[in-house]
Design a protein around this motif. Structure first.
Motif: not given
Ligand SMILES: [Zn+2]
Length: 287
Positions: A131-140
Protein backbone atom coordinates in the motif's frame (compact mmCIF):
# COMPACT_ATOMS: atom_id res chain seq x y z
CA UNK A 1 18.49 -19.63 0.74
CA UNK A 2 20.93 -19.09 3.59
CA UNK A 3 19.05 -17.07 6.15
CA UNK A 4 19.32 -18.64 9.60
CA UNK A 5 21.21 -16.54 12.07
CA UNK A 6 21.11 -13.45 9.85
CA UNK A 7 19.79 -10.10 11.01
CA UNK A 8 16.03 -9.79 11.38
CA UNK A 9 14.26 -6.58 10.53
CA UNK A 10 12.48 -4.60 13.25
CA UNK A 11 9.90 -3.55 10.70
CA UNK A 12 7.65 -6.58 10.91
CA UNK A 13 4.27 -5.84 12.44
CA UNK A 14 2.64 -9.05 13.50
CA UNK A 15 -1.13 -8.70 13.47
CA UNK A 16 -1.87 -12.37 13.06
CA UNK A 17 -4.74 -13.60 15.09
CA UNK A 18 -6.01 -10.11 15.68
CA UNK A 19 -9.51 -9.31 14.49
CA UNK A 20 -10.15 -6.38 12.22
CA UNK A 21 -11.95 -3.59 14.02
CA UNK A 22 -14.96 -3.41 11.76
CA UNK A 23 -15.48 -7.14 11.72
CA UNK A 24 -14.92 -8.51 8.27
CA UNK A 25 -16.69 -11.50 6.99
CA UNK A 26 -14.99 -13.07 4.04
CA UNK A 27 -17.28 -15.66 2.63
CA UNK A 28 -20.80 -16.13 1.40
CA UNK A 29 -21.59 -16.44 -2.27
CA UNK A 30 -20.98 -12.84 -3.29
CA UNK A 31 -17.89 -12.82 -1.17
CA UNK A 32 -16.46 -15.81 -2.98
CA UNK A 33 -17.20 -14.39 -6.41
CA UNK A 34 -15.50 -11.20 -5.46
CA UNK A 35 -12.55 -13.05 -4.09
CA UNK A 36 -12.06 -14.99 -7.32
CA UNK A 37 -12.11 -11.79 -9.34
CA UNK A 38 -9.68 -10.17 -7.05
CA UNK A 39 -7.25 -13.05 -7.23
CA UNK A 40 -7.10 -12.66 -11.00
CA UNK A 41 -6.63 -8.95 -10.86
CA UNK A 42 -4.39 -8.48 -7.94
CA UNK A 43 -1.80 -11.14 -7.58
CA UNK A 44 1.17 -9.33 -6.16
CA UNK A 45 -0.15 -6.08 -7.42
CA UNK A 46 -1.82 -3.20 -5.88
CA UNK A 47 -4.49 -1.08 -7.35
CA UNK A 48 -5.67 1.03 -4.44
CA UNK A 49 -9.05 1.74 -6.02
CA UNK A 50 -9.78 -1.94 -6.36
CA UNK A 51 -8.70 -2.50 -2.84
CA UNK A 52 -10.94 0.28 -1.54
CA UNK A 53 -13.83 -1.27 -3.34
CA UNK A 54 -13.16 -4.65 -1.87
CA UNK A 55 -12.97 -2.97 1.48
CA UNK A 56 -16.45 -1.60 1.04
CA UNK A 57 -17.85 -4.86 -0.18
CA UNK A 58 -16.33 -6.71 2.68
CA UNK A 59 -17.65 -4.26 5.20
CA UNK A 60 -21.30 -4.97 4.50
CA UNK A 61 -23.25 -7.01 7.06
CA UNK A 62 -20.55 -7.14 9.58
CA UNK A 63 -20.14 -10.33 11.45
CA UNK A 64 -17.37 -10.77 13.92
CA UNK A 65 -14.57 -12.68 12.28
CA UNK A 66 -13.48 -15.94 13.65
CA UNK A 67 -9.78 -15.62 13.80
CA UNK A 68 -7.35 -18.43 14.02
CA UNK A 69 -5.37 -18.73 17.17
CA UNK A 70 -2.47 -16.34 17.24
CA UNK A 71 0.61 -18.20 16.15
CA UNK A 72 3.74 -18.18 18.16
CA UNK A 73 5.26 -14.79 17.52
CA UNK A 74 8.67 -16.35 17.11
CA UNK A 75 7.79 -19.03 14.66
CA UNK A 76 10.07 -19.97 11.84
CA UNK A 77 8.10 -18.34 9.05
CA UNK A 78 8.01 -15.03 10.83
CA UNK A 79 11.76 -15.19 11.38
CA UNK A 80 12.33 -16.01 7.74
CA UNK A 81 10.21 -13.07 6.61
CA UNK A 82 12.05 -10.75 9.01
CA UNK A 83 15.43 -11.86 7.62
CA UNK A 84 14.37 -11.40 4.00
CA UNK A 85 12.98 -7.96 4.83
CA UNK A 86 16.28 -7.07 6.52
CA UNK A 87 18.18 -8.22 3.42
CA UNK A 88 16.05 -5.93 1.28
CA UNK A 89 16.68 -3.04 3.69
CA UNK A 90 20.44 -3.52 3.41
CA UNK A 91 20.44 -3.71 -0.36
CA UNK A 92 18.10 -0.79 -0.98
CA UNK A 93 19.72 1.39 1.65
CA UNK A 94 23.03 1.04 -0.19
CA UNK A 95 21.51 1.54 -3.61
CA UNK A 96 19.72 4.70 -2.54
CA UNK A 97 22.83 5.97 -0.79
CA UNK A 98 24.84 5.56 -3.98
CA UNK A 99 22.26 7.73 -5.71
CA UNK A 100 22.51 10.33 -2.95
CA UNK A 101 19.10 9.52 -1.53
CA UNK A 102 17.88 8.14 1.76
CA UNK A 103 15.96 4.89 1.79
CA UNK A 104 12.91 4.87 4.01
CA UNK A 105 12.29 1.35 5.18
CA UNK A 106 8.81 -0.06 4.64
CA UNK A 107 6.91 -1.96 7.31
CA UNK A 108 5.77 -5.49 6.64
CA UNK A 109 2.44 -6.43 8.21
CA UNK A 110 1.73 -10.10 8.81
CA UNK A 111 -1.97 -10.72 9.09
CA UNK A 112 -4.41 -13.58 9.05
CA UNK A 113 -7.79 -13.46 7.38
CA UNK A 114 -8.29 -9.76 6.79
CA UNK A 115 -6.51 -6.51 7.41
CA UNK A 116 -7.18 -2.82 7.33
CA UNK A 117 -4.60 -0.79 5.41
CA UNK A 118 -4.46 2.88 4.42
CA UNK A 119 -5.55 1.59 0.98
CA UNK A 120 -8.67 -0.03 2.39
CA UNK A 121 -9.73 -3.29 3.90
CA UNK A 122 -8.40 -6.46 2.31
CA UNK A 123 -8.90 -10.17 2.76
CA UNK A 124 -6.20 -12.80 2.33
CA UNK A 125 -7.55 -13.71 -1.09
CA UNK A 126 -6.03 -10.59 -2.65
CA UNK A 127 -2.61 -12.09 -2.06
CA UNK A 128 0.33 -10.12 -0.77
CA UNK A 129 0.18 -6.43 -1.59
CA UNK A 130 1.89 -3.12 -1.00
CA UNK A 131 0.00 0.00 0.00
CA UNK A 132 1.75 3.17 -1.19
CA UNK A 133 -0.34 5.32 1.16
CA UNK A 134 1.16 3.82 4.32
CA UNK A 135 4.42 2.35 2.94
CA UNK A 136 3.51 -1.12 4.15
CA UNK A 137 3.70 -4.58 2.63
CA UNK A 138 0.82 -6.81 3.69
CA UNK A 139 1.26 -10.55 3.80
CA UNK A 140 -0.86 -13.43 5.02
CA UNK A 141 1.43 -16.41 5.34
CA UNK A 142 -1.24 -18.76 4.00
CA UNK A 143 -0.29 -17.34 0.61
CA UNK A 144 2.98 -19.23 0.76
CA UNK A 145 1.05 -22.46 1.22
CA UNK A 146 -1.08 -21.52 -1.74
CA UNK A 147 1.94 -20.66 -3.82
CA UNK A 148 3.02 -24.20 -3.23
CA UNK A 149 -0.29 -26.09 -3.43
CA UNK A 150 -2.12 -24.07 -6.13
CA UNK A 151 0.73 -22.64 -8.14
CA UNK A 152 3.29 -25.35 -7.69
CA UNK A 153 6.01 -22.93 -6.64
CA UNK A 154 7.81 -23.98 -3.51
CA UNK A 155 11.01 -23.32 -1.67
CA UNK A 156 12.16 -20.50 0.53
CA UNK A 157 13.56 -18.48 -2.32
CA UNK A 158 10.19 -18.51 -4.08
CA UNK A 159 8.85 -16.87 -0.95
CA UNK A 160 11.73 -14.42 -0.77
CA UNK A 161 10.93 -13.41 -4.35
CA UNK A 162 7.35 -12.58 -3.32
CA UNK A 163 8.57 -10.32 -0.52
CA UNK A 164 11.24 -8.73 -2.71
CA UNK A 165 8.61 -8.05 -5.40
CA UNK A 166 6.38 -6.21 -2.92
CA UNK A 167 9.37 -4.26 -1.60
CA UNK A 168 10.02 -3.43 -5.26
CA UNK A 169 6.67 -1.62 -5.26
CA UNK A 170 7.86 0.33 -2.25
CA UNK A 171 11.01 1.32 -4.12
CA UNK A 172 8.85 2.44 -7.06
CA UNK A 173 6.86 4.60 -4.65
CA UNK A 174 9.98 6.19 -3.16
CA UNK A 175 11.22 6.92 -6.67
CA UNK A 176 7.92 8.58 -7.59
CA UNK A 177 7.12 5.99 -10.27
CA UNK A 178 3.93 4.73 -8.62
CA UNK A 179 2.49 8.23 -8.39
CA UNK A 180 3.33 9.07 -12.01
CA UNK A 181 1.77 5.88 -13.28
CA UNK A 182 -1.37 6.35 -11.20
CA UNK A 183 -1.80 9.83 -12.71
CA UNK A 184 -1.29 8.48 -16.21
CA UNK A 185 -3.70 5.64 -15.61
CA UNK A 186 -6.41 8.02 -14.46
CA UNK A 187 -6.60 9.44 -17.98
CA UNK A 188 -6.05 6.23 -19.94
CA UNK A 189 -8.29 3.69 -21.58
CA UNK A 190 -8.68 0.34 -19.85
CA UNK A 191 -6.29 -1.30 -22.29
CA UNK A 192 -3.61 1.36 -21.72
CA UNK A 193 -4.20 1.19 -18.00
CA UNK A 194 -3.49 -2.52 -18.10
CA UNK A 195 -0.35 -1.99 -20.18
CA UNK A 196 0.95 0.49 -17.62
CA UNK A 197 0.11 -1.93 -14.86
CA UNK A 198 2.14 -4.64 -16.63
CA UNK A 199 5.13 -2.27 -16.84
CA UNK A 200 4.87 -1.54 -13.12
CA UNK A 201 4.64 -5.22 -12.24
CA UNK A 202 7.47 -6.36 -14.50
CA UNK A 203 9.61 -3.60 -13.07
CA UNK A 204 8.87 -4.89 -9.56
CA UNK A 205 9.94 -8.36 -10.75
CA UNK A 206 13.14 -6.87 -12.12
CA UNK A 207 13.76 -5.03 -8.85
CA UNK A 208 13.30 -8.33 -7.02
CA UNK A 209 15.95 -9.83 -9.31
CA UNK A 210 18.21 -6.86 -8.71
CA UNK A 211 17.80 -7.35 -4.98
CA UNK A 212 18.83 -11.01 -5.32
CA UNK A 213 21.90 -9.96 -7.31
CA UNK A 214 23.01 -7.43 -4.70
CA UNK A 215 22.21 -9.61 -1.70
CA UNK A 216 24.19 -12.44 -3.24
CA UNK A 217 27.14 -10.15 -3.88
CA UNK A 218 27.07 -8.84 -0.32
CA UNK A 219 26.30 -11.96 1.63
CA UNK A 220 26.16 -15.03 -0.57
CA UNK A 221 22.57 -15.79 0.35
CA UNK A 222 21.90 -18.15 -2.52
CA UNK A 223 22.00 -21.91 -2.41
CA UNK A 224 21.79 -24.29 -5.35
CA UNK A 225 18.36 -24.15 -6.93
CA UNK A 226 17.33 -20.82 -5.40
CA UNK A 227 17.20 -18.84 -8.60
CA UNK A 228 15.21 -21.62 -10.23
CA UNK A 229 12.76 -21.37 -7.34
CA UNK A 230 12.43 -17.63 -7.87
CA UNK A 231 11.95 -18.09 -11.60
CA UNK A 232 9.42 -20.83 -10.96
CA UNK A 233 7.42 -18.53 -8.71
CA UNK A 234 7.58 -15.70 -11.26
CA UNK A 235 6.31 -18.05 -13.95
CA UNK A 236 3.60 -19.48 -11.71
CA UNK A 237 2.01 -16.10 -11.12
CA UNK A 238 2.08 -14.93 -14.75
CA UNK A 239 -1.28 -13.60 -15.91
CA UNK A 240 -1.60 -16.20 -18.67
CA UNK A 241 -1.21 -19.08 -16.25
CA UNK A 242 -3.60 -17.55 -13.74
CA UNK A 243 -6.15 -16.75 -16.43
CA UNK A 244 -5.96 -20.23 -17.86
CA UNK A 245 -6.49 -21.67 -14.45
CA UNK A 246 -9.41 -19.42 -13.59
CA UNK A 247 -11.09 -18.89 -16.98
CA UNK A 248 -9.67 -21.60 -19.16
CA UNK A 249 -8.33 -19.23 -21.78
CA UNK A 250 -5.95 -16.29 -22.09
CA UNK A 251 -6.90 -12.68 -22.78
CA UNK A 252 -3.64 -10.76 -23.25
CA UNK A 253 -5.42 -7.40 -23.17
CA UNK A 254 -6.61 -8.18 -19.70
CA UNK A 255 -3.08 -8.74 -18.44
CA UNK A 256 -2.17 -6.56 -15.52
CA UNK A 257 1.01 -8.27 -14.34
CA UNK A 258 2.60 -9.75 -17.44
CA UNK A 259 2.82 -13.27 -18.84
CA UNK A 260 4.87 -16.01 -17.24
CA UNK A 261 7.58 -15.57 -19.87
CA UNK A 262 7.73 -11.83 -19.26
CA UNK A 263 7.85 -12.14 -15.49
CA UNK A 264 10.66 -14.69 -15.69
CA UNK A 265 12.56 -12.57 -18.21
CA UNK A 266 12.44 -9.41 -16.09
CA UNK A 267 13.36 -11.15 -12.86
CA UNK A 268 16.31 -12.70 -14.69
CA UNK A 269 17.33 -9.40 -16.21
CA UNK A 270 17.37 -7.74 -12.80
CA UNK A 271 19.34 -10.63 -11.37
CA UNK A 272 21.90 -10.71 -14.14
CA UNK A 273 22.47 -6.97 -14.49
CA UNK A 274 21.85 -5.92 -10.90
CA UNK A 275 21.19 -2.25 -11.50
CA UNK A 276 18.24 0.12 -11.74
CA UNK A 277 18.85 1.02 -15.38
CA UNK A 278 18.25 -2.58 -16.35
CA UNK A 279 14.79 -2.36 -14.83
CA UNK A 280 13.37 0.48 -16.88
CA UNK A 281 10.34 -1.33 -18.28
CA UNK A 282 8.87 2.01 -19.37
CA UNK A 283 11.67 2.55 -21.89
CA UNK A 284 12.00 -1.04 -23.06
CA UNK A 285 11.59 -1.78 -26.76
CA UNK A 286 9.99 -5.04 -25.85
CA UNK A 287 8.48 -6.13 -22.58
ZN1 LIG B 1 3.16 -6.40 -7.87
Amino acid sequence: MRWRGERQSDNVEDLRGRSVSRGVKVGGISGLGLVALVVVGMFFGIDPTVLLQIGQDLQSPSVATEQSVRPDANDDMRNFVAVVLAETEDVWKDTFQHAGQAYQEPKLVLFSGAVESACGMAGSAVGPFYCPADHKVYLDLVFFEELHSRFGASGDFAQAYVIAHEVGHHVQTLLGITQKVTELQARSTTSDRNKLSVMVELQADCLAGMWAHQAEKKRRILEAGDIEEGLGAAAAVGDDRIQKRTRGYVVPDGFTHGSSTQRVAWFKRGFEQGNLQACNTFKADRL
